[in-house]
Write an enzyme that holds these catalytic residues in place. Structure first.
Site, mmCIF file in Angstrom:
data_model
loop_
_atom_site.group_PDB
_atom_site.id
_atom_site.type_symbol
_atom_site.label_atom_id
_atom_site.label_comp_id
_atom_site.label_asym_id
_atom_site.label_seq_id
_atom_site.Cartn_x
_atom_site.Cartn_y
_atom_site.Cartn_z
ATOM 1 N N ASN A 204 0.851 -1.178 0.000
ATOM 2 C CA ASN A 204 0.000 0.000 0.000
ATOM 3 C C ASN A 204 0.894 1.237 0.000
ATOM 4 O OD1 ASN A 204 0.825 0.458 2.711
ATOM 5 N ND2 ASN A 204 -0.921 -0.685 3.515
ATOM 6 N N GLU A 207 3.455 1.380 2.969
ATOM 7 C CA GLU A 207 4.499 0.359 2.809
ATOM 8 C C GLU A 207 5.443 0.705 1.666
ATOM 9 O OE1 GLU A 207 1.611 -3.298 4.384
ATOM 10 O OE2 GLU A 207 1.746 -2.785 2.257
ATOM 11 N N ASP A 277 -5.455 -8.460 0.839
ATOM 12 C CA ASP A 277 -5.493 -9.916 0.638
ATOM 13 C C ASP A 277 -6.237 -10.252 -0.652
ATOM 14 O OD1 ASP A 277 -4.279 -10.108 3.133
ATOM 15 O OD2 ASP A 277 -6.182 -10.379 4.186
#
Length: 331
Positions: A204, A207, A277
């Site tokens: 993201n 990150e 996920d």
């Protein structure tokens, strides 16, 4: 990408077998309503109406693969107590392969969310972040090494709870170099040095900023960060998820880098829990089912838009994806 092309790709999902390696988490949800403030402290009093358990972390990635029609096996650590049994029962119920799960004396990671109406009030975590060591680690890595040829792709779901290690990534990358295995990583801050030479990472914004050492605040810094990650990690693709702004795909083409920005397709955002996920599960299944990476990212973007419109850890189905593609510009 036409709807008919997407449909052909989605139909191939059922033939694909994916191993998900990483940190298994149990998500507990406590639903209720708030009508007053506690006289003991300035906090809401939640009148509990329902409790439920859902698969989280690496287990939710596997759950997404099943929902999309693929075959999923999971490898990670669960505790021997009650919560470990709940995880095992949920995995079996969803049809996720348990052949590569280890039981350990450590606690199973549990994230408990209290939700009133559509609003999350608080979250509290029970976890053990110790790294896997000794004989347990040796047996775990040996099992992974011997099983890789049985799968069309491997997804590493890293939450820094002790499973993902430098030795694990070395085994996966060596097999990729030798046999062309597709290795996808959902990264975690602090572990980026481990992900060199994988096929794709799906960070993201936060990150990606940490991994690239670039503060992403506009398109210019976004592009710089994506390029930095490709260069530093020497991976094939970087897919940066950007929340309400969609996603950006960076891919190497010879000595050049191609950037594709994908606007969000989400109509409403209720809960972003587990959206990453969904992205990594969908982009992996689509790519190994014959999609080029841009098409795979578009399908994953649609899937993410679906799950953020649901409460709690959720999944998307091929039927839901095709419904969106009937009217979306991708079609």
């Amino acid at each position: 990408m036409t709807k008919s092309k997407a449909e052909l790709i989605l139909k191939k999902f059922k033939d694909k077998k994916v191993l998900v390696i990483g940190d298994i988490i149990l998500d507990k949800y406590i639903f209720g309503k708030v009508s007053r403030i506690s006289p003991e402290a300035p906090v809401p009093v939640v009148e509990v109406t329902e409790e439920s358990y859902r698969l989280g972390g690496a287990a939710n990635v596997a759950n997404n693969i099943i929902a999309l029609g693929g075959k999923a096996y999971i490898s990670g650590i669960i505790g021997k107590g009650t919560t470990g049994k709940i995880v095992r029962d949920l995995l079996e119920e969803r049809g996720i392969g348990l052949d590569y799960i280890f039981e350990d004396s450590r606690r199973t990671t549990v994230k408990t969310r209290v939700i009133a109406g559509n609003q999350q009030i608080v979250r509290f975590d029970i976890e053990d972040r110790r790294r896997l060591e000794g004989k347990s680690k040796e047996n775990f890595l040996s099992m992974i090494k011997s099983s890789l040829n049985d799968f069309d792709a491997v997804i590493v779901s890293d939450y820094r709870k002790g499973v993902v290690s430098e030795e694990l990534l070395r085994i996966l990358v060596e097999r990729k170099k030798k046999n062309g295995n597709f290795i996808a990583v959902d990264p975690k801050i602090g572990h980026f040095r481990l992900y060199k030479h994988v096929s794709i990472i799906t960070p993201n914004i936060v990150e990606a900023s940490h991994g690239a050492e670039v503060e992403i605040k506009d398109e210019k810094t976004l592009i710089k960060a994506g390029n930095n990650l490709l260069k530093k990690l020497m991976c094939d693709f970087v897919l940066i998820t950007r929340g309400e702004e969609g996603m950006s795909l960076f891919e190497k083409k010879g000595s050049d880098v191609t950037v594709t920005h994908l606007p969000t397709v989400a109509k409403k955002v209720f809960d972003v829990t587990g959206a990453g996920d969904t992205v990594i599960a969908t982009v992996t299944l689509a790519y190994v089912s014959g999609a080029d990476m841009v098409s795979a990212a578009k399908i994953a973007n649609v899937a993410a838009g679906i799950v953020v419109g649901k409460i709690g850890t959720a999944t998307a189905t091929p039927k839901e994806i095709l419904e969106i593609l009937k009217t979306h510009p991708y079609a």
